[in-house]
Design an enzyme around this catalytic site. Sequence first.
Site, mmCIF file in Angstrom:
data_model
loop_
_atom_site.group_PDB
_atom_site.id
_atom_site.type_symbol
_atom_site.label_atom_id
_atom_site.label_comp_id
_atom_site.label_asym_id
_atom_site.label_seq_id
_atom_site.Cartn_x
_atom_site.Cartn_y
_atom_site.Cartn_z
ATOM 1 N N GLU A 190 7.760 39.720 -3.559
ATOM 2 C CA GLU A 190 6.517 39.668 -4.322
ATOM 3 C C GLU A 190 5.990 41.072 -4.540
ATOM 4 O O GLU A 190 5.950 41.893 -3.617
ATOM 5 C CB GLU A 190 5.484 38.847 -3.557
ATOM 6 C CG GLU A 190 4.123 38.771 -4.229
ATOM 7 C CD GLU A 190 3.111 38.006 -3.400
ATOM 8 O OE1 GLU A 190 2.127 38.626 -2.969
ATOM 9 O OE2 GLU A 190 3.318 36.799 -3.164
ATOM 10 N N ASP A 216 2.886 38.913 -9.052
ATOM 11 C CA ASP A 216 1.817 38.057 -8.550
ATOM 12 C C ASP A 216 0.456 38.514 -9.053
ATOM 13 O O ASP A 216 0.026 39.641 -8.777
ATOM 14 C CB ASP A 216 1.823 38.040 -7.017
ATOM 15 C CG ASP A 216 0.870 37.007 -6.453
ATOM 16 O OD1 ASP A 216 0.981 35.837 -6.830
ATOM 17 O OD2 ASP A 216 -0.003 37.382 -5.645
ATOM 18 N N LYS A 231 3.364 24.669 -1.914
ATOM 19 C CA LYS A 231 1.983 24.193 -1.756
ATOM 20 C C LYS A 231 1.976 22.670 -1.901
ATOM 21 O O LYS A 231 1.498 22.110 -2.886
ATOM 22 C CB LYS A 231 1.072 24.864 -2.770
ATOM 23 C CG LYS A 231 0.925 26.355 -2.524
ATOM 24 C CD LYS A 231 0.030 27.019 -3.560
ATOM 25 C CE LYS A 231 -0.085 28.515 -3.301
ATOM 26 N NZ LYS A 231 -0.911 29.198 -4.318
ATOM 27 N N ARG A 254 0.817 -1.208 0.000
ATOM 28 C CA ARG A 254 0.000 0.000 0.000
ATOM 29 C C ARG A 254 0.852 1.259 0.000
ATOM 30 O O ARG A 254 0.547 2.242 -0.687
ATOM 31 C CB ARG A 254 -0.944 -0.008 1.199
ATOM 32 C CG ARG A 254 -1.998 1.083 1.199
ATOM 33 C CD ARG A 254 -3.046 0.829 0.146
ATOM 34 N NE ARG A 254 -2.810 1.506 -1.118
ATOM 35 C CZ ARG A 254 -3.328 1.128 -2.266
ATOM 36 N NH1 ARG A 254 -4.090 0.044 -2.336
ATOM 37 N NH2 ARG A 254 -3.068 1.787 -3.372
ATOM 38 N N LYS A 268 6.839 37.775 0.791
ATOM 39 C CA LYS A 268 5.502 37.735 0.209
ATOM 40 C C LYS A 268 4.699 38.960 0.667
ATOM 41 O O LYS A 268 5.173 39.792 1.444
ATOM 42 C CB LYS A 268 4.800 36.441 0.619
ATOM 43 C CG LYS A 268 5.525 35.177 0.176
ATOM 44 C CD LYS A 268 5.167 34.806 -1.239
ATOM 45 C CE LYS A 268 3.799 34.178 -1.309
ATOM 46 N NZ LYS A 268 3.445 33.765 -2.689
#
Length: 287
Positions: free
Chosen positions: A204, A226, A139, A104, A171
Amino acid sequence: METNPHELRDLIHLALLEDIGDGDHSSLSSVPAGAMKKARLLVKQEGILAGVEVALVILKETAALYNHPAAKVEVFIQDGARVKVGDIVLTIEASAQLILKAERLLLNIMQRMSGIATYAREMVDIIGELPVKLLDTRKTTPNFRLFEKMATKIGGAVNHRMGLYDMIMLKDNHVDYAGGIEAAITNARAYLKEYGKDLKIEVETRSLAEVDEVLRVGQVDIIMLDNFSLDDMREAVKRINGRFVTEASGNITEKTLRSVAETGVDLISSGALTHQIQSLDLSLKAF
């Protein structure tokens, strides 16, 4: 148990412990301890294969942790190959209980890695000959980042940063908390000097006005654009004019990728490479 999230072996150990606990009671209760059996890994869906090298480590570590003889594995298809329904990736000859313990975990990892590699290859093919690199992001699935980053690379994308520790990424929230772009960059530069660290700085930007401010302040390596419109992105690239590396980000999918790449940016990052993925269908069958 001390573990290193950057070590494949440690992540596999934790995954085995999560699944097996105090024993694989299904196998222990039904399969003779000394039975030696064979299995083959079958492809049930077309795509790009990823995780073969990981599968070999899974089998090795499962044998070592649970005192089984080492598995004999014959590999027919390597990572990065395009596969079709019916292909045999590899065969295993080992203790039946080893195969059942590892089955598995091996499938879960390879199926997800192959799904990621398949989508990454699709995205890379879209930008084709254009002089731009496709980057992955943070992410990722917690405690599965290493595997997902391996998969994007197998698919042809570029690993950007592994975590918060290997680059300074200023950011929007960093900029807002610091009191603006100039303050954020100045603070970051002072931090690097104080602690003797050699890290790239990326900032950013959310508008052409912020791009202009970064150009005024300087002292960075990469400017992220962005969620810019295509027109604003082209204008930003023109204003930056090669002074800094440019990265486009924000809602990058197979539908938008080519047009973004054609604006002239150097890099394009896409969270979709890892967070919008359907696993590739694989199966491990006894024979």
